[in-house]
Design an enzyme around this catalytic site. Structure first.
Site, mmCIF file in Angstrom:
data_model
loop_
_atom_site.group_PDB
_atom_site.id
_atom_site.type_symbol
_atom_site.label_atom_id
_atom_site.label_comp_id
_atom_site.label_asym_id
_atom_site.label_seq_id
_atom_site.Cartn_x
_atom_site.Cartn_y
_atom_site.Cartn_z
ATOM 1 N N ASP A 27 0.977 -1.099 -0.055
ATOM 2 C CA ASP A 27 0.113 -0.043 -0.042
ATOM 3 C C ASP A 27 0.943 1.233 0.112
ATOM 4 O O ASP A 27 2.031 1.167 0.252
ATOM 5 C CB ASP A 27 -0.862 -0.065 1.266
ATOM 6 C CG ASP A 27 -1.937 1.255 1.232
ATOM 7 O OD1 ASP A 27 -2.529 1.565 0.194
ATOM 8 O OD2 ASP A 27 -2.172 1.650 2.288
ATOM 9 N N SER A 28 0.250 2.321 -0.355
ATOM 10 C CA SER A 28 0.973 3.686 -0.378
ATOM 11 C C SER A 28 1.424 4.022 1.212
ATOM 12 O O SER A 28 2.249 4.854 1.474
ATOM 13 C CB SER A 28 0.231 4.707 -0.914
ATOM 14 O OG SER A 28 -0.961 5.045 -0.351
ATOM 15 N N TYR A 59 -0.199 8.533 -2.674
ATOM 16 C CA TYR A 59 -0.319 7.958 -4.045
ATOM 17 C C TYR A 59 -1.419 8.627 -4.777
ATOM 18 O O TYR A 59 -1.150 8.857 -6.158
ATOM 19 C CB TYR A 59 -0.570 6.551 -4.028
ATOM 20 C CG TYR A 59 0.892 5.837 -3.828
ATOM 21 C CD1 TYR A 59 1.945 6.366 -3.331
ATOM 22 C CD2 TYR A 59 1.000 4.471 -4.179
ATOM 23 C CE1 TYR A 59 3.046 5.767 -3.278
ATOM 24 C CE2 TYR A 59 2.088 3.628 -4.246
ATOM 25 C CZ TYR A 59 3.101 4.297 -3.746
ATOM 26 O OH TYR A 59 4.310 3.627 -3.647
ATOM 27 N N CYS A 90 -4.089 -0.915 -2.421
ATOM 28 C CA CYS A 90 -4.274 0.471 -2.936
ATOM 29 C C CYS A 90 -4.838 0.716 -3.994
ATOM 30 O O CYS A 90 -4.383 0.317 -5.287
ATOM 31 C CB CYS A 90 -2.567 1.215 -2.816
ATOM 32 S SG CYS A 90 -2.465 2.881 -3.376
ATOM 33 N N ASN A 91 -5.941 1.448 -4.161
ATOM 34 C CA ASN A 91 -6.719 1.842 -5.490
ATOM 35 C C ASN A 91 -5.853 2.576 -6.341
ATOM 36 O O ASN A 91 -5.957 2.287 -7.512
ATOM 37 C CB ASN A 91 -7.911 2.351 -5.230
ATOM 38 C CG ASN A 91 -8.928 1.656 -4.471
ATOM 39 O OD1 ASN A 91 -9.969 0.895 -5.378
ATOM 40 N ND2 ASN A 91 -8.947 1.044 -3.204
ATOM 41 N N CYS A 203 -11.053 3.519 -2.026
ATOM 42 C CA CYS A 203 -9.800 3.804 -1.137
ATOM 43 C C CYS A 203 -9.839 2.925 0.160
ATOM 44 O O CYS A 203 -11.144 2.899 0.847
ATOM 45 C CB CYS A 203 -9.749 5.213 -0.792
ATOM 46 S SG CYS A 203 -8.104 5.770 0.098
ATOM 47 N N THR A 204 -8.694 2.276 0.402
ATOM 48 C CA THR A 204 -8.634 1.439 1.493
ATOM 49 C C THR A 204 -8.738 2.307 2.968
ATOM 50 O O THR A 204 -8.793 1.681 3.997
ATOM 51 C CB THR A 204 -7.474 0.623 1.502
ATOM 52 O OG1 THR A 204 -6.245 1.535 1.337
ATOM 53 C CG2 THR A 204 -7.516 -0.494 0.384
ATOM 54 N N HIS A 205 -8.774 3.463 2.930
ATOM 55 C CA HIS A 205 -8.823 4.328 4.035
ATOM 56 C C HIS A 205 -10.436 4.485 4.333
ATOM 57 O O HIS A 205 -10.717 4.502 5.765
ATOM 58 C CB HIS A 205 -8.365 5.646 3.918
ATOM 59 C CG HIS A 205 -6.929 5.974 4.097
ATOM 60 N ND1 HIS A 205 -5.972 5.367 3.175
ATOM 61 C CD2 HIS A 205 -6.010 6.522 4.840
ATOM 62 C CE1 HIS A 205 -4.849 5.549 3.340
ATOM 63 N NE2 HIS A 205 -4.806 6.361 4.373
#
Length: 288
Positions: A27-28, A59, A90-91, A203-205
């Site tokens: 991931d970023s 990113y 990470c998208n 987004c993974t957030h």
């Protein structure tokens, strides 16, 4: 790559891969820990090697060429750990570099992104419906979701809205409060999202603000809007692949390792929010 080439690649990969090899997650930063958490929930015996490129976040504001360069370096690092699967958590990186990395890794590891499994879910559950997508500028501008959803040919209408402030807001601890609710409301009030029946969290957030997003739609929309959180969808994709290819680790438990390319105290404190328990981050300066 032709179907025959893909079959030969998979055959070679299976011959050289052990079920005790770890799962690599890239991931970023630390947002991908939401995916790592889902993987551990579904596959508790699997070892995770996590790498967050915190030296270059966010990113979502980087060029495609930069993301491809970062991704290759990170994947090389995970290949050195003999990862049997490399998961792009990470998208932004998935939209910019997934196809390149899939060719690059070839027989060395199976690469899974966070976009295609979600697209498959949407195609199965939202045929002929209106869907929304929120994500970073890189993810939205790449049209990766749009192209894959169109390719599925399920008459799905996708409306995309870039939400660049959300990831930084979450990493700073502003979620589930009045500040986050105001920012979310500003973004989700976009006219293009007025008639959707599902919203992809691109987004993974964003799983950390899923509750706030759901409440916004409940308060402002007459129709039910399903919030599509890809974390467990992607983890299930990993489980199915490992099961079908006899690569599940059913017995051995090795300690998970979490690396970042730049380490600050705030990153360490925030990991507990994303992974739901404290983890010890190890610094690996990938770029020196």
């Amino acid at each position: 790559m032709s179907n025959k080439d893909e079959q030969n690649t998979l055959k070679t990969y299976l011959q050289e891969t052990k079920n005790t090899n770890p799962i690599g997650i890239f991931d970023s930063g630390i947002g991908g820990l939401t995916v790592a958490y889902a993987v551990k929930e579904l596959l508790p015996h699997e070892q995770i090697i996590y790498f967050g490129d915190t030296a270059h976040l966010p990113y979502g504001e980087k060029s495609t060429a930069a993301l491809q360069a970062y991704s290759i370096k990170a994947v090389d690092f995970l290949l050195k750990h003999h990862c049997k699967v490399i998961l792009f958590a990470c998208n932004s990186a998935s939209s910019a570099a997934f196809e390149l990395i899939k060719e690059y890794t070839a027989t060395k590891a199976k690469v899974i992104d966070v976009i295609q499994p979600v697209v498959n879910y949407v195609a199965d559950h939202f045929e002929g419906k209106n869907i929304g997508l929120i994500g970073t500028r890189q993810t939205i501008n790449s049209n990766a979701y749009l192209q894959k959803i169109d390719k599925a040919d399920k008459n799905i209408n996708l409306s995309s809205v870039a939400t660049p402030l959300l990831a930084s807001m979450i990493e700073e601890g502003f979620f589930n409060n009045t500040i986050s609710k105001s920012v979310i409301a500003e973004y989700l009030s976009d006219e293009s999202l007025q008639n959707i029946e599902g919203l992809i969290l691109g987004c993974t957030h964003y799983p950390l603000i899923k509750k706030d997003i759901d409440l916004f739609f409940q308060d402002n929309f007459s129709q039910k809007v399903e919030i599509i959180d890809g974390s467990f969808i992607v983890a299930e994709e990993v489980r199915i692949f490992l099961e079908q290819n006899n690569l599940l680790n059913l017995y051995s438990i090795k300690e998970d390792i979490f690396y970042v390319s730049d380490l600050t105290k705030s990153f360490e404190e925030t990991t507990k929010i994303f992974f739901r328990r404290q983890v010890e981050l190890e610094l690996y300066k990938l770029w020196e």
